[in-house]
Write a protein that holds these residues in place. Structure first.
Motif, PDB file in Angstrom:
ATOM      1  N   LEU A 126       0.827  -1.209   0.000  1.00 16.67           N
ATOM      2  CA  LEU A 126       0.000   0.000   0.000  1.00 16.67           C
ATOM      3  C   LEU A 126       0.860   1.258   0.000  1.00 16.67           C
ATOM      4  CD1 LEU A 126      -2.921   1.025   0.106  1.00 16.67           C
ATOM      5  CD2 LEU A 126      -2.736   0.998   2.587  1.00 16.67           C
ATOM      6  N   ASN A 127       1.955   1.248   0.766  1.00 21.17           N
ATOM      7  CA  ASN A 127       2.871   2.398   0.776  1.00 21.17           C
ATOM      8  C   ASN A 127       3.501   2.620  -0.594  1.00 21.17           C
ATOM      9  OD1 ASN A 127       2.439   3.090   3.429  1.00 21.17           O
ATOM     10  ND2 ASN A 127       4.165   1.890   4.186  1.00 21.17           N
ATOM     11  N   ILE A 128       3.872   1.544  -1.273  1.00 19.36           N
ATOM     12  CA  ILE A 128       4.462   1.671  -2.605  1.00 19.36           C
ATOM     13  C   ILE A 128       3.447   2.272  -3.576  1.00 19.36           C
ATOM     14  CG2 ILE A 128       5.231   0.349  -4.610  1.00 19.36           C
ATOM     15  CD1 ILE A 128       6.686  -1.485  -2.719  1.00 19.36           C
ATOM     16  N   LEU A 129       2.216   1.772  -3.523  1.00 22.91           N
ATOM     17  CA  LEU A 129       1.197   2.290  -4.438  1.00 22.91           C
ATOM     18  C   LEU A 129       0.892   3.756  -4.175  1.00 22.91           C
ATOM     19  CD1 LEU A 129      -1.229  -0.759  -4.584  1.00 22.91           C
ATOM     20  CD2 LEU A 129       0.406  -0.015  -6.311  1.00 22.91           C
ATOM     21  N   ARG A 130       0.903   4.155  -2.915  1.00 19.42           N
ATOM     22  CA  ARG A 130       0.688   5.574  -2.595  1.00 19.42           C
ATOM     23  C   ARG A 130       1.851   6.429  -3.072  1.00 19.42           C
ATOM     24  NH1 ARG A 130      -1.580   5.024   3.512  1.00 19.42           N
ATOM     25  NH2 ARG A 130      -3.716   4.495   2.976  1.00 19.42           N
TER      26      ARG A 130
ATOM     27  N   ILE B  34      -2.512   5.164  -6.115  1.00 20.71           N
ATOM     28  CA  ILE B  34      -3.652   5.229  -5.201  1.00 20.71           C
ATOM     29  C   ILE B  34      -3.589   6.588  -4.497  1.00 20.71           C
ATOM     30  CG2 ILE B  34      -4.660   4.321  -3.084  1.00 20.71           C
ATOM     31  CD1 ILE B  34      -3.726   1.609  -3.820  1.00 20.71           C
ATOM     32  N   ALA B  35      -4.716   7.265  -4.437  1.00 24.26           N
ATOM     33  CA  ALA B  35      -4.753   8.540  -3.736  1.00 24.26           C
ATOM     34  C   ALA B  35      -4.701   8.291  -2.240  1.00 24.26           C
ATOM     35  CB  ALA B  35      -6.027   9.300  -4.097  1.00 24.26           C
ATOM     36  N   GLU B  36      -4.069   9.215  -1.535  1.00 22.08           N
ATOM     37  CA  GLU B  36      -4.006   9.079  -0.093  1.00 22.08           C
ATOM     38  C   GLU B  36      -5.385   9.301   0.502  1.00 22.08           C
ATOM     39  OE1 GLU B  36      -0.900  11.142   1.880  1.00 22.08           O
ATOM     40  OE2 GLU B  36       0.509  10.799   0.257  1.00 22.08           O
TER      41      GLU B  36
END
Length: 133
Positions: free
Chosen positions: A108-112, A117-119
């Motif tokens: 999830l951190n990588i995608l953000r 992915i929007a925060e």
């Protein structure tokens, strides 16, 4: 009687077609036109200089940042799982569960960070219930 047999003349591209010299000129013209069309659609390249040389290093820094965020998520999840196992005596289940949670948090951190992915933001209410006139 038929005419004398002689070898096929070179320079032609087949019966009834012009010699290859004309076709090569046409091919060269079409290739130049294609190269010009491709060059027109290509974005302009930045001049070679100090800014262009740091492009590779900025990409390397970005990759290092993404990988460190993933590793941090997994390591923190494993550490919390290990602590939970020591406190509750549920060895290896806390480690396994929190390792998977850490893996998910790392992804999830990588995608953000990559902007895929929007925060998550807290939405404020549109109003306090009163109507503006």
């Amino acid at each position: 009687m038929a005419g004398p047999k002689r070898p096929v003349e070179t320079g032609g591209s087949g019966p009834g077609l012009p010699p290859t010299g004309h076709r090569e000129g046409d091919l060269d013209k079409r290739m130049r036109d294609l190269e010009a069309a491709i060059a027109a659609r290509r974005p302009e390249r930045k001049p070679d200089g100090p800014a262009a040389q740091t492009g590779g290093m900025s990409g390397m820094g970005y990759a290092l940042r993404l990988s460190s965020e993933f590793i941090a998520g997994v390591v923190v999840g494993a550490a919390i799982g290990w602590i939970v196992d020591r406190m509750a005596g549920t060895s290896p289940w806390g480690l396994i569960v929190f390792l998977f949670l850490g893996f998910g948090a790392g992804v999830l951190n990588i995608l953000r960070s990559a902007g895929l992915i929007a925060e998550h933001k807290i939405r404020k209410p549109d109003g306090d219930g009163s109507k503006d006139t």
